[in-house]
Design a protein around this motif. Structure first.
Motif: not given
Ligand code: ADP
Length: 866
Positions: A256, A259, A272, A295, A297-299, A305, A335
């Protein structure tokens, strides 16, 4: 109760079918009220429900006046019998309390929880099911006003394998030894352990072992270098060949992107596919650093959020002033990640746990403490570290703990399967890691020989009168798990003697022959000394020749006679009635007679120590501390004296074993601390342990001088959760200190020490003040205001500084109250029943002029405050 009736009760709580292990215990006869059980099944497979099945059988009965309707729905009533549910942690007690209240209040059952002060006057007799810790039960069993215990007919012990815990296992063993002698059904719920048969044999219990799980658990090793997981099929602690004909099935993970975390691919792979992860780390620091590396946040969805941002700001507002830990946690939570360890404040933990259950927080990085019973299932449980620092070096985490951690994986109804994965740090460790994965559990061992456990037990039983002689102590030991495990109990006799001597020499118990009351006191004293010597040196002194001649004989009635002179008195000793005069006794027989006739009773100091349920060693330190202060030349008119006496008293209190582990002292602070100690005449500053005690007492001093949690963290590196724990402990000790002072006063000890009355009163006042200040964490001037619930010491100080020093001031200076503490004033007035409709609480978003006009949103904002 039969199965049909039981199912009728369970169905009212939504349980329609029993799971295989539950069926099994039913078949084995759990509804037979005199049959004990040890149930050893995997985490999350439904152990608690087995406990419930057992207590339903005892505390409920079908109502006689059934109007049996067609649905077969029956009415049930409390039977009058009681059940105890023993848990290892206070947090778990609260969880079970809420759960049982929700499930069983509807049957008219009253659920109680008892986790507070050991000497509280709470009335537990009105409850049908009571949840408590084993220490609490131990303390209740020695009290005289607990006749309601006679109505208890079943005791369920959750996590009974904690009998093997070095610190606390001994107390559980003592409680169980007592219980198994009573007509009470014992149900032990256990994790898988290596010697469950032994445990079952001891408790005369039926053993039920099952490996059934509600969700399949896949076990694997993750290789970060290759970014793959090898899953193994494991049966009976052995790896068996998988369907592909190999001994493992390999799953390659997607990358992914870069990181900071070595395991982020493992975490993201789960997130995911809508899973959640628990990551078990070796230390608090590692848990925090791992959480910070991730983190998500993207997911996260936008709504998630928003909700997480709310929780994040709540976390910041929990303490008086946000600490670094709060800030870190709050940042992580935004996050979608959290950390969880003993350093968090209770409210922080709860926020994290609830958000994880709601699947808002996707990953919790934690220490293995989270595996100990809290109901927090996940899809993937990752063991990041398999070793941890044990004080001297790094050692492997026990297999039993690893299994409890990975057993958290697999949420029934949510996950198709759970995954328990160990992260391989070095290829050379694969073998070890695989061994852990296979999970052969360790055996548990008795911890009853722990000195502290023995001291507390011996004093407690002498105080309650359950045990009065050496002989009875030995008899008791015969029934312990220790005796089953080691084949005899003789090895422990020396340890018992040591503790009896300790208790005698330090004035907790005294020798109490069943003398007739006319016996001269000096004679008694002489005998006491002899017995003390006997206990101490019995191996040398008790040779029949040294002992029998002149010292012991029997009269025609079989009464034991002590002393050889004509003035010797007859002493009526129980159990010796059939002994005949002139009979020659061998060594063992003499030993037996002596043991039976050596009776003990507890002194005033012993009584309070037992009542307060503290370690006699702690009580010794405290009473010696009080007496050493009383011998000093204190100038009671000098304000410095107050502070000096206070400091010294706190130091003696912090010597208590209940305060352990102490704060550690590093080489940079060592000299300063020793310097301070010497200035106080603490001449025991050579021992490292004492310096740690001093440092701990210094931290508590800061707390009662109103330092914030954050200040304390910065100075002492003690986080809110640990600080709260220490404060709870010192509260208990400060209360006990007050009682110990009273006992010394009543025994005339101060007079013996020629202590001046004014000094005695001065010490007493210092102790009382300290107790209040510890209770509230504030200087004594705030005590009245702090009696107002929810005001808290920071707001109380604000009021005090605005010249509102009493509750009467609050009523007369309402506007000033509002000005000083804002909207919370509203709650304060309500609590004190002070009308406030003449006041307008006015700030940016709140305008209240009366209760009725309170808009809903405001109510929510206010609620968030508490
Ligand atoms: P353990 O104590 O073994 O860790 P729990 O008793 O907490 O596990 O059970 C885990 C979950 O399974 C709980 O939510 C419980 O309500 C549920 N459960 C237990 N037995 C049954 C059953 N027979 N039918 C449906 N759900 C059950």
């Amino acid at each position: 109760m039969n199965k049909e009736l039981l199912m009728n009760v369970l169905s009212k709580n939504g349980i329609e079918n029993l799971r295989p292990p539950q069926e099994k215990v039913l078949k084995e006869g759990i509804l037979e009220k005199d049959k004990n059980f040890i149930i050893s099944i995997p985490t999350a497979s439904g152990k608690t429900l087995i406990g419930e099945m057992a207590f339903i059988n005892h505390v409920l009965q079908p109502s006689k006046s059934q109007n049996n309707n067609e649905t077969g729905d029956l009415e049930f009533l409390p039977s009058g019998k009681k059940a105890l549910f023993i848990v290892p942690l206070k947090a778990l007690a609260t969880e079970k309390f809420d759960e049982f209240r929700e499930k069983y209040n509807k049957f008219g059952l009253k659920i109680g929880i008892s986790i507070g002060d050991y000497d509280s006057k709470e009335n537990l007799s009105r409850y049908d099911i009571i949840i408590m810790t084993s220490e609490k039960l131990d303390s209740l069993m020695r009290k005289k006003n607990t006749t309601w215990l006679n109505d208890v007919s079943v005791v369920i012990i959750d996590e009974i394998h904690l009998l093997g815990d070095k610190e606390r296992g001994g107390t559980l063993e003592i409680v169980l030894t007592k219980l198994k002698m009573l007509p009470i059904q014992i149900i032990g719920l256990s994790a898988t352990i290596g010697n469950s048969e032994e445990l079952a044999t001891w408790l005369n219990a039926k053993l039920v072992v099952d490996t059934w799980r509600p969700v399949e658990l896949k076990k694997g090793l993750y290789h970060p270098d290759e970014n793959k997981v090898d899953f193994y099929k494991i049966e009976d602690y052995k790896v068996v060949i998988c369907e592909n004909g190999k001994n493992k099935e390999c799953k390659n993970l997607k990358n992914y992107g870069s990181s900071k975390s070595e395991i982020s691919n493992l975490i993201l792979d789960c997130i995911k596919s809508s899973g959640s992860c628990l990551v078990f780390c070796s230390s608090k620091r590692n848990a925090v650093s791992e959480a910070k590396k991730n983190d998500l946040t993207k997911y996260l969805k936008e709504t998630e959020k928003e909700e997480l941002a709310e929780i994040s700001s709540e976390i910041l507002n929990i303490l008086e002033k946000p600490s670094k830990t709060c800030e870190q946690l709050s940042e992580c939570v935004k996050k979608g990640v959290a950390f969880h360890h003993a350093g968090l404040a209770m409210k922080q933990r709860k926020l994290v746990e609830d958000a994880f259950r709601k699947r808002l927080i996707k990953v919790i990085c934690c220490t293995p403490t989270l595996s100990a019973g809290l109901n927090l299932p996940c899809r993937r449980a990752i063991i990041r570290d398999t070793k941890r620092f044990d004080g001297t070096g790094f050692s492997n985490i026990p297999n039993m703990e690893i299994q409890q951690c990975i057993g958290r994986a697999g949420r029934p109804g949510l996950d198709p399967y759970g995954e328990g994965i160990i992260v391989v740090k070095k290829s050379s460790e694969v073998g070890d890691n695989l061994y852990m994965l296979r999970g052969k559990p360790e055996e548990i061992y008795s911890n009853i020989s722990n000195k502290k456990t023995l001291r507390i037990f011996i004093l407690g039983s002498i105080f309650s009168g359950e045990i009065v002689s050496f002989y009875q102590l030995k008899q008791f030991m015969k029934n312990t798990f220790y005796a089953v495990q080691y084949g005899d109990y003789e090895k422990i006799v020396e340890d018992i003697k040591d503790e009896v001597i300790f208790l005698m020499e330090n004035g907790f118990i005294e020798y109490g022959f069943e003398f007739d009351n006319n016996l001269k006191t000096d004679y008694k004293v002489e005998k006491e000394e002899k017995i003390l010597n006997y206990v101490k040196y019995s191996n040398e002194e008790l040779k029949p020749s040294a002992y029998s001649i002149n010292n012991i004989s029997f009269d025609e009635n079989g009464n034991l006679i002590l002393g050889n002179s004509k003035s010797a008195k007859n002493v009526n000793v129980k159990n010796t009635k059939n002994e005949k005069k002139g009979k020659k006794y061998n060594y063992e027989e003499y030993e037996l007679i002596k043991d039976k006739s050596t009776t003990f009773k507890s002194t005033k100091l012993g009584n309070v120590t037992a009542q307060q349920y503290i370690d006699p060693l702690s009580a010794k330190n405290i009473s010696e501390g009080i007496l050493s202060i009383s011998k000093d030349k204190i100038d009671i008119n000098d304000p410095r004296s107050i502070s000096d006496v206070e400091k010294r008293m706190l130091y003696f209190m912090c010597k208590s074993t209940e305060l352990r582990p102490l704060l550690r002292v590093n080489k940079y602070e060592y000299e300063d601390l020793v310097g301070e100690m010497m200035a106080f005449d603490f001449n025991d500053c050579e021992e490292y342990d004492n310096i740690c005690t001093y440092k701990t007492s210094k931290m508590i001093r800061e707390w009662i001088n109103e330092a914030s949690e954050t200040d304390i963290f910065e100075k002492y590196k003690v986080e809110a959760g640990i600080l709260n724990y220490k404060i709870e402990q010192i509260k208990w000790i400060s209360h006990a200190t007050r009682e110990i002072f009273r006992a010394l006063e009543m025994s005339g000890t101060f007079e013996e020490f020629n202590c001046d009355t004014s000094i005695k009163t001065f010490i007493k006042k210092t102790i009382e003040d300290l107790q209040l200040r510890i209770e509230y964490g504030a200087k004594s001037d705030l005590v009245e205001l702090l009696g107002v619930k929810n005001l808290g010491r920071v707001r109380a100080r604000k009021l005090y500084n605005s010249d509102i020093k009493t509750i009467a001031d609050i009523a007369t200076k309402k506007e000033l109250v509002v000005k000083s503490i804002g909207k919370i004033a509203y709650k304060v007035f309500e609590e004190l029943k002070i009308p406030y409709d003449d006041i307008i609480i006015d700030n940016k978003d709140i305008k209240i002029s009366s209760l009725d006009k309170k808009p809903k949103k405001i109510q929510k904002t206010l609620d968030n405050f508490f």
